[in-house]
Motif scaffolding. Sequence first.
Motif, PDB file in Angstrom:
ATOM      1  N   ILE A 105      27.587  66.497  30.910  1.00  0.00           N
ATOM      2  CA  ILE A 105      26.447  65.606  30.701  1.00  0.00           C
ATOM      3  C   ILE A 105      26.401  65.065  29.279  1.00  0.00           C
ATOM      4  CG2 ILE A 105      24.881  67.513  30.122  1.00  0.00           C
ATOM      5  CD1 ILE A 105      22.648  65.945  31.507  1.00  0.00           C
ATOM      6  N   ASN A 106      26.965  65.809  28.330  1.00  0.00           N
ATOM      7  CA  ASN A 106      26.928  65.350  26.942  1.00  0.00           C
ATOM      8  C   ASN A 106      27.944  64.249  26.646  1.00  0.00           C
ATOM      9  OD1 ASN A 106      28.914  67.329  27.361  1.00  0.00           O
ATOM     10  ND2 ASN A 106      28.950  67.933  25.214  1.00  0.00           N
ATOM     11  N   ARG A 107      28.707  63.822  27.646  1.00  0.00           N
ATOM     12  CA  ARG A 107      29.594  62.667  27.457  1.00  0.00           C
ATOM     13  C   ARG A 107      28.890  61.355  27.801  1.00  0.00           C
ATOM     14  NH1 ARG A 107      34.416  63.612  25.789  1.00  0.00           N
ATOM     15  NH2 ARG A 107      35.386  65.654  26.059  1.00  0.00           N
ATOM     16  N   ALA A 108      27.741  61.452  28.433  1.00  0.00           N
ATOM     17  CA  ALA A 108      26.976  60.246  28.762  1.00  0.00           C
ATOM     18  C   ALA A 108      26.142  59.817  27.562  1.00  0.00           C
ATOM     19  CB  ALA A 108      26.074  60.513  29.960  1.00  0.00           C
ATOM     20  N   THR A 109      25.801  58.543  27.516  1.00  0.00           N
ATOM     21  CA  THR A 109      24.951  58.039  26.438  1.00  0.00           C
ATOM     22  C   THR A 109      23.529  58.569  26.612  1.00  0.00           C
ATOM     23  OG1 THR A 109      24.371  56.062  27.707  1.00  0.00           O
ATOM     24  CG2 THR A 109      26.318  55.925  26.271  1.00  0.00           C
ATOM     25  N   PRO A 110      22.743  58.587  25.542  1.00  0.00           N
ATOM     26  CA  PRO A 110      21.354  59.056  25.660  1.00  0.00           C
ATOM     27  C   PRO A 110      20.558  58.322  26.732  1.00  0.00           C
ATOM     28  CG  PRO A 110      21.965  58.895  23.353  1.00  0.00           C
ATOM     29  CD  PRO A 110      23.116  58.325  24.140  1.00  0.00           C
ATOM     30  N   ARG A 111      20.834  57.036  26.917  1.00  0.00           N
ATOM     31  CA  ARG A 111      20.118  56.263  27.938  1.00  0.00           C
ATOM     32  C   ARG A 111      20.407  56.807  29.332  1.00  0.00           C
ATOM     33  NH1 ARG A 111      21.454  49.982  29.489  1.00  0.00           N
ATOM     34  NH2 ARG A 111      19.887  49.738  31.131  1.00  0.00           N
ATOM     35  N   THR A 112      21.670  57.107  29.600  1.00  0.00           N
ATOM     36  CA  THR A 112      22.044  57.629  30.913  1.00  0.00           C
ATOM     37  C   THR A 112      21.544  59.057  31.094  1.00  0.00           C
ATOM     38  OG1 THR A 112      24.016  56.231  30.861  1.00  0.00           O
ATOM     39  CG2 THR A 112      23.980  58.004  32.479  1.00  0.00           C
ATOM     40  N   GLN A 113      21.624  59.850  30.032  1.00  0.00           N
ATOM     41  CA  GLN A 113      21.079  61.207  30.085  1.00  0.00           C
ATOM     42  C   GLN A 113      19.598  61.171  30.439  1.00  0.00           C
ATOM     43  OE1 GLN A 113      21.840  62.947  26.266  1.00  0.00           O
ATOM     44  NE2 GLN A 113      24.053  63.040  26.541  1.00  0.00           N
ATOM     45  N   ALA A 114      18.876  60.259  29.804  1.00  0.00           N
ATOM     46  CA  ALA A 114      17.440  60.147  30.057  1.00  0.00           C
ATOM     47  C   ALA A 114      17.165  59.751  31.504  1.00  0.00           C
ATOM     48  CB  ALA A 114      16.817  59.132  29.106  1.00  0.00           C
ATOM     49  N   GLY A 115      18.056  58.932  32.076  1.00  0.00           N
ATOM     50  CA  GLY A 115      17.889  58.534  33.472  1.00  0.00           C
ATOM     51  C   GLY A 115      17.969  59.720  34.413  1.00  0.00           C
ATOM     52  N   LEU A 116      18.918  60.618  34.155  1.00  0.00           N
ATOM     53  CA  LEU A 116      19.043  61.813  34.989  1.00  0.00           C
ATOM     54  C   LEU A 116      17.873  62.756  34.764  1.00  0.00           C
ATOM     55  CD1 LEU A 116      20.585  63.682  36.911  1.00  0.00           C
ATOM     56  CD2 LEU A 116      21.819  64.577  34.924  1.00  0.00           C
ATOM     57  N   LEU A 117      17.489  62.935  33.504  1.00  0.00           N
ATOM     58  CA  LEU A 117      16.402  63.862  33.204  1.00  0.00           C
ATOM     59  C   LEU A 117      15.083  63.397  33.812  1.00  0.00           C
ATOM     60  CD1 LEU A 117      17.421  64.633  29.536  1.00  0.00           C
ATOM     61  CD2 LEU A 117      17.405  66.259  31.417  1.00  0.00           C
ATOM     62  N   GLU A 118      14.917  62.080  33.948  1.00  0.00           N
ATOM     63  CA  GLU A 118      13.718  61.566  34.613  1.00  0.00           C
ATOM     64  C   GLU A 118      13.718  61.954  36.091  1.00  0.00           C
ATOM     65  OE1 GLU A 118      11.421  57.323  35.507  1.00  0.00           O
ATOM     66  OE2 GLU A 118      13.271  57.354  34.345  1.00  0.00           O
ATOM     67  N   CYS A 119      14.884  61.865  36.719  1.00  0.00           N
ATOM     68  CA  CYS A 119      14.999  62.288  38.126  1.00  0.00           C
ATOM     69  C   CYS A 119      14.690  63.779  38.260  1.00  0.00           C
ATOM     70  CB  CYS A 119      16.405  62.008  38.653  1.00  0.00           C
ATOM     71  SG  CYS A 119      16.882  60.276  38.662  1.00  0.00           S
ATOM     72  N   MET A 120      15.175  64.565  37.302  1.00  0.00           N
ATOM     73  CA  MET A 120      14.942  66.003  37.329  1.00  0.00           C
ATOM     74  C   MET A 120      13.465  66.324  37.202  1.00  0.00           C
ATOM     75  SD  MET A 120      18.126  66.995  34.822  1.00  0.00           S
ATOM     76  CE  MET A 120      17.300  68.469  34.241  1.00  0.00           C
ATOM     77  N   GLU A 121      12.799  65.630  36.309  1.00  0.00           N
ATOM     78  CA  GLU A 121      11.397  65.926  36.027  1.00  0.00           C
ATOM     79  C   GLU A 121      10.476  65.409  37.125  1.00  0.00           C
ATOM     80  OE1 GLU A 121       8.475  67.586  33.393  1.00  0.00           O
ATOM     81  OE2 GLU A 121      10.663  67.685  33.404  1.00  0.00           O
ATOM     82  N   GLU A 122      10.669  64.157  37.515  1.00  0.00           N
ATOM     83  CA  GLU A 122       9.760  63.520  38.469  1.00  0.00           C
ATOM     84  C   GLU A 122      10.161  63.755  39.923  1.00  0.00           C
ATOM     85  OE1 GLU A 122       7.076  62.169  37.356  1.00  0.00           O
ATOM     86  OE2 GLU A 122       7.645  62.294  35.233  1.00  0.00           O
ATOM     87  N   ARG A 123      11.438  64.124  40.138  1.00  0.00           N
ATOM     88  CA  ARG A 123      11.979  64.304  41.495  1.00  0.00           C
ATOM     89  C   ARG A 123      11.790  63.042  42.335  1.00  0.00           C
ATOM     90  NH1 ARG A 123      13.424  69.634  42.235  1.00  0.00           N
ATOM     91  NH2 ARG A 123      12.693  70.989  40.564  1.00  0.00           N
ATOM     92  N   GLN A 124      11.993  61.932  41.669  1.00  0.00           N
ATOM     93  CA  GLN A 124      11.936  60.646  42.346  1.00  0.00           C
ATOM     94  C   GLN A 124      12.711  59.626  41.527  1.00  0.00           C
ATOM     95  OE1 GLN A 124       7.693  59.902  42.437  1.00  0.00           O
ATOM     96  NE2 GLN A 124       7.751  58.744  40.535  1.00  0.00           N
ATOM     97  N   VAL A 125      13.077  58.535  42.177  1.00  0.00           N
ATOM     98  CA  VAL A 125      13.818  57.456  41.525  1.00  0.00           C
ATOM     99  C   VAL A 125      13.042  56.165  41.716  1.00  0.00           C
ATOM    100  CG1 VAL A 125      15.909  56.044  41.643  1.00  0.00           C
ATOM    101  CG2 VAL A 125      16.084  58.532  41.775  1.00  0.00           C
ATOM    102  N   THR A 126      12.826  55.448  40.623  1.00  0.00           N
ATOM    103  CA  THR A 126      12.152  54.155  40.694  1.00  0.00           C
ATOM    104  C   THR A 126      13.106  53.073  40.220  1.00  0.00           C
ATOM    105  OG1 THR A 126       9.997  55.179  40.276  1.00  0.00           O
ATOM    106  CG2 THR A 126      10.166  52.802  39.955  1.00  0.00           C
ATOM    107  N   VAL A 127      13.461  52.169  41.129  1.00  0.00           N
ATOM    108  CA  VAL A 127      14.361  51.056  40.819  1.00  0.00           C
ATOM    109  C   VAL A 127      13.741  49.777  41.361  1.00  0.00           C
ATOM    110  CG1 VAL A 127      16.657  50.069  41.162  1.00  0.00           C
ATOM    111  CG2 VAL A 127      16.399  52.541  40.894  1.00  0.00           C
ATOM    112  N   ASP A 128      13.653  48.767  40.506  1.00  0.00           N
ATOM    113  CA  ASP A 128      13.090  47.464  40.896  1.00  0.00           C
ATOM    114  C   ASP A 128      11.696  47.610  41.509  1.00  0.00           C
ATOM    115  OD1 ASP A 128      15.448  46.295  40.045  1.00  0.00           O
ATOM    116  OD2 ASP A 128      16.357  46.336  42.041  1.00  0.00           O
ATOM    117  N   GLY A 129      10.926  48.509  40.944  1.00  0.00           N
ATOM    118  CA  GLY A 129       9.550  48.680  41.392  1.00  0.00           C
ATOM    119  C   GLY A 129       9.378  49.515  42.642  1.00  0.00           C
TER     120      GLY A 129
END
Length: 324
Positions: A105-129
């Motif tokens: 996971i530390n090979r991904a950029t902070p932006r991509t890391q944050a995308g995964l961590l949001e899924c982990m925390e919220e247990r949901q994915v929001t794309v295009d509203g």
Amino acid sequence: MREDVSKVLENVGKVIIGKEEVLEKLLAGLLAGGHVLLEDVPGTGKTKMAKALSASLGVKFGRIQFTPDMLPADITGMHIYSRETERFEWKEGPVFTNVLLADEINRATPRTQAGLLECMEERQVTVDGETRKMEEPFFVIATQNPVETAGTFPLPEAQTDRFIMKLSMGLPDREEEIRILETYKDRDPLPWLRPEMSREELLSIKEEAEKIYVHPLINGYLADIALATRKQEKVVMGVSPRGTLALMRCAKARACMEGRSYVIPDDVKKLASAVLAHRLMFSFGRSRQEEAVKLMEDILAGVPVPVEDFSDSSEGSAHFLRRP
């Protein structure tokens, strides 16, 4: 240990040799509803352990090999235009699974890391509203190599804090190495693993873990440990309430795995280092996991342990026993 949990651990143990304690903590992290960060050198069996765990639990497995050019949409999914239907159609990303191996996971950029961590925390994915819920259970096992740092983006402390545990498998000793050679001399046992539990049974055990009773004295013990981490000279920032809550959830999960309906101090002590060590921020910057674990062990040795019949819901009388 309860029979159904024991069967799962034994099944994974057919593939992962000599790492029973790590496997127990990993399963406790899953039952506690968290995610685990595995930090170790290549070749220690991190990927194989994640695959063996998902196979033993009878749930879906997914893997993401992180690279610097990966985007958040590569993880979550995206809308792709279809020439046949002349409309945008949703294509799920690899994050829509039950057990997800987030490799390096530390090979991904902070932006991509944050995308995964949001899924982990919220247990949901929001794309295009549009918001899409993750299927339960959703358990992320993220790995990183502590040795090779070139071209990596270290996880900030605020993000590592979101992992309920940080574990290290470690290299095998001589006896374990021999057992590995004996086990794998003819074939890889992983493809032959059969589920020892269904997804529904796993979710039922998770619900049981949430209902485990925590005595007020155990809450006091947890608070004392957290306060002790904040009073250390070497530590700039001790354990936050999120860390204390994580330790309580893991202790409840371990009690459930042991077949008890209540938490005892040993549940807390067994998991405290794995749950809290990576949350400590030292005055001299980043520390190695070994140093943080050693400090946690010293802290636990100095915090009085409550002695009581913890199965009783009444507070009753109690005394404290200092660990030798």
